[in-house]
Scaffold this motif. Structure first.
Motif, short mmCIF file in Angstrom:
data_model
loop_
_atom_site.label_atom_id
_atom_site.label_comp_id
_atom_site.label_asym_id
_atom_site.label_seq_id
_atom_site.Cartn_x
_atom_site.Cartn_y
_atom_site.Cartn_z
N ASN A 172 0.81 -1.22 0.00
CA ASN A 172 0.00 0.00 0.00
C ASN A 172 0.84 1.27 0.00
OD1 ASN A 172 -2.51 -1.38 0.14
ND2 ASN A 172 -2.25 -1.66 2.35
N ILE A 173 2.13 1.13 0.18
CA ILE A 173 3.00 2.31 0.27
C ILE A 173 3.29 2.88 -1.11
CG2 ILE A 173 5.31 3.12 0.89
CD1 ILE A 173 5.30 1.09 3.18
N ASP A 174 2.92 4.13 -1.31
CA ASP A 174 3.27 4.89 -2.51
C ASP A 174 4.30 5.96 -2.19
OD1 ASP A 174 1.26 3.61 -4.17
OD2 ASP A 174 -0.22 4.83 -3.12
N PHE A 175 4.33 6.36 -0.94
CA PHE A 175 5.19 7.44 -0.45
C PHE A 175 5.61 7.06 0.96
CE2 PHE A 175 5.79 11.14 2.18
CZ PHE A 175 6.28 12.17 1.39
N ILE A 176 6.92 7.18 1.26
CA ILE A 176 7.38 6.83 2.59
C ILE A 176 8.52 7.75 3.00
CG2 ILE A 176 8.95 5.05 1.68
CD1 ILE A 176 8.37 3.45 4.28
N GLY A 177 8.41 8.28 4.22
CA GLY A 177 9.45 9.12 4.78
C GLY A 177 9.68 8.74 6.22
N GLY A 178 10.72 9.31 6.81
CA GLY A 178 11.03 8.96 8.19
C GLY A 178 11.53 10.13 8.98
N ASN A 179 12.14 9.84 10.11
CA ASN A 179 12.60 10.87 11.03
C ASN A 179 13.94 11.45 10.57
OD1 ASN A 179 12.61 12.52 13.28
ND2 ASN A 179 12.15 10.86 14.70
N HIS A 180 14.22 12.69 10.99
CA HIS A 180 15.51 13.31 10.68
C HIS A 180 16.23 13.73 11.96
CE1 HIS A 180 12.76 16.70 11.09
NE2 HIS A 180 13.80 17.48 11.30
N ILE A 181 15.65 13.34 13.11
CA ILE A 181 16.28 13.59 14.41
C ILE A 181 16.13 12.32 15.25
CG2 ILE A 181 15.97 16.09 14.41
CD1 ILE A 181 13.44 15.70 16.05
N GLU A 182 16.84 12.25 16.36
CA GLU A 182 16.81 11.06 17.19
C GLU A 182 15.52 10.93 17.99
OE1 GLU A 182 20.25 10.89 19.66
OE2 GLU A 182 21.66 10.73 17.99
N SER A 183 14.98 12.05 18.45
CA SER A 183 13.76 11.99 19.27
C SER A 183 12.55 11.67 18.40
CB SER A 183 13.55 13.31 20.01
OG SER A 183 13.53 14.40 19.10
N PRO A 184 11.57 10.95 18.95
CA PRO A 184 10.42 10.50 18.15
C PRO A 184 9.50 11.65 17.74
CG PRO A 184 10.08 9.97 20.46
CD PRO A 184 11.49 10.47 20.34
N LEU A 185 8.80 11.44 16.66
CA LEU A 185 7.77 12.38 16.21
C LEU A 185 6.62 12.36 17.21
CD1 LEU A 185 6.42 14.18 13.99
CD2 LEU A 185 5.53 12.04 13.03
N VAL A 186 6.14 13.54 17.59
CA VAL A 186 5.03 13.66 18.53
C VAL A 186 3.97 14.55 17.92
CG1 VAL A 186 4.30 14.36 20.83
CG2 VAL A 186 6.58 13.37 20.50
N ILE A 187 2.72 14.06 17.88
CA ILE A 187 1.60 14.83 17.35
C ILE A 187 0.60 15.04 18.47
CG2 ILE A 187 -0.16 14.98 15.55
CD1 ILE A 187 1.42 12.83 14.03
N LEU A 188 0.50 16.27 18.95
CA LEU A 188 -0.39 16.60 20.07
C LEU A 188 -0.24 15.62 21.23
CD1 LEU A 188 -3.69 17.70 18.25
CD2 LEU A 188 -1.86 19.13 19.19
N GLY A 189 1.00 15.35 21.59
CA GLY A 189 1.29 14.49 22.73
C GLY A 189 1.39 13.01 22.42
N LYS A 190 1.05 12.61 21.21
CA LYS A 190 1.08 11.20 20.83
C LYS A 190 2.36 10.87 20.06
CE LYS A 190 -1.28 7.74 17.99
NZ LYS A 190 -2.41 7.49 17.04
N LYS A 191 3.16 9.95 20.61
CA LYS A 191 4.39 9.53 19.94
C LYS A 191 4.08 8.55 18.81
CE LYS A 191 7.56 10.04 23.85
NZ LYS A 191 8.54 9.34 24.72
N VAL A 192 4.78 8.72 17.69
CA VAL A 192 4.64 7.80 16.57
C VAL A 192 5.82 6.84 16.61
CG1 VAL A 192 4.51 7.58 14.07
CG2 VAL A 192 3.46 9.56 15.20
N THR A 193 5.55 5.57 16.86
CA THR A 193 6.62 4.59 17.06
C THR A 193 6.56 3.41 16.10
OG1 THR A 193 5.26 3.46 18.73
CG2 THR A 193 6.80 5.15 19.51
N THR A 194 5.58 3.41 15.19
CA THR A 194 5.46 2.33 14.21
C THR A 194 5.13 2.93 12.85
OG1 THR A 194 3.09 2.05 14.67
CG2 THR A 194 4.63 0.71 15.96
N LEU A 195 5.05 2.07 11.83
CA LEU A 195 4.61 2.53 10.52
C LEU A 195 3.27 3.24 10.68
CD1 LEU A 195 5.01 2.44 7.39
CD2 LEU A 195 3.65 0.33 7.42
N TYR A 196 3.17 4.44 10.13
CA TYR A 196 2.01 5.28 10.42
C TYR A 196 1.52 5.97 9.14
CZ TYR A 196 -0.80 8.88 12.81
OH TYR A 196 -1.82 9.68 13.24
N ARG A 197 0.19 5.92 8.94
CA ARG A 197 -0.41 6.65 7.82
C ARG A 197 -1.16 7.86 8.40
NH1 ARG A 197 -4.07 4.42 2.72
NH2 ARG A 197 -3.99 6.40 1.56
N PRO A 198 -0.59 9.05 8.26
CA PRO A 198 -1.20 10.23 8.89
C PRO A 198 -2.43 10.72 8.15
CG PRO A 198 0.71 10.88 7.61
CD PRO A 198 0.67 9.37 7.57
#
Length: 263
Positions: free
Chosen positions: A113-139
């Motif tokens: 299902n992946i047509d586009f995939i990107g990842g982190n550019h820093i060591e700390s995890p991505l956080v969206i309104l307090g929610k950490k993204v720690t697995t494959l995620y479709r925003p």
């Protein structure tokens, strides 16, 4: 398999770092071509690129020289000239971690299902309104309004996307990457992975440091334009549109404060 597109403008201090990070990829075999668009550089960028190319003939490097026209024109030129099924973007002042392509390729092979995939550019995890993204995620598009991700130099996407919806908006000088990513997220399998894949501009923060991102006010205005477009196209409702305008303004003043404290 993968075409890599690098727009470069007066990048004599960083372009070799970016190219060396390509050379160190653990799956260099997946990269079929490297397209460098020299966007009217007036320093030693062209000479350094040509020197690297001559010393690394095993890497299929295409150099395109054009009059200075901006990063969107340069990226679109590279996309137009690319021939591979997948396209990866790398800015001339960024660098990839050695296993960047290998990690993404593994995800792609495991998820059709992946047509586009990107990842982190820093060591700390991505956080969206307090929610950490720690697995494959479709925003959702709301997620991407709250926080634009992934960072441009981490993305890998099907060239078919460019063929179907076109490239970056050349009339825009700020937040044109976010605008393009919104279009992709609304129409394709847009995914994010938590692994760090790149280093942004030698490890600097993502705003207020250098280049176009240094103009925080214009970046703020660019994001407002993106929100207006999404609302006018009925991709977001009025309630969220009003919320994101206020939220974006709060982020703007926070960034102003952080940028001043960093000086």
């Amino acid at each position: 398999m993968i075409s890599v597109i690098i727009p470069a403008y007066n990048a004599e201090n960083t372009i070799l770092r970016a190219l060396e990070s390509l050379k160190k990829q653990t799956r260099l075999d997946l990269i079929t071509e490297i397209i460098i668009v020299n966007d009217g550089s007036t320093d030693q960028t062209e000479e350094l690129i040509n020197s690297f190319k001559s010393k690394n003939s095993q890497m299929n490097i295409l150099v395109i020289n054009q009059a200075n026209s901006g990063v969107s024109v340069a990226r679109n030129k590279g996309l137009h000239e690319s021939k591979s099924e997948w396209v990866a973007l790398l800015d001339s002042d960024d660098e990839w971690l050695p296993n960047k392509i290998e990690i993404q390729w593994d995800y792609i092979n495991k998820n059709s299902n992946i047509d586009f995939i990107g990842g982190n550019h820093i060591e700390s995890p991505l956080v969206i309104l307090g929610k950490k993204v720690t697995t494959l995620y479709r925003p959702s598009i709301k997620d991407l309004c709250i926080k634009v991700f992934p960072q441009t130099s981490t993305v890998l996407f099907k060239r078919q996307i460019f063929e179907e919806i076109g490239g970056f908006d050349i009339s825009r000088s700020y937040c044109e990457d976010a605008q393009y990513f919104y279009k992709i997220a609304l129409n394709y399998g847009y995914y994010y992975i938590p692994e760090q894949l790149s280093i942004y501009d030698g490890g600097k923060q993502g705003f207020g440091s250098s280049g176009l991102s240094a103009n925080i006010k214009e970046m703020n205005n660019g994001m407002k334009m993106n929100y207006f477009e999404l609302y006018e196209q009925k991709h977001i409702k009025l309630s969220f549109f009003l919320f994101i305008l206020v939220f974006n303004e709060l982020k703007y003043w926070r960034r102003i404060l952080l940028a001043r404290l960093a000086k």
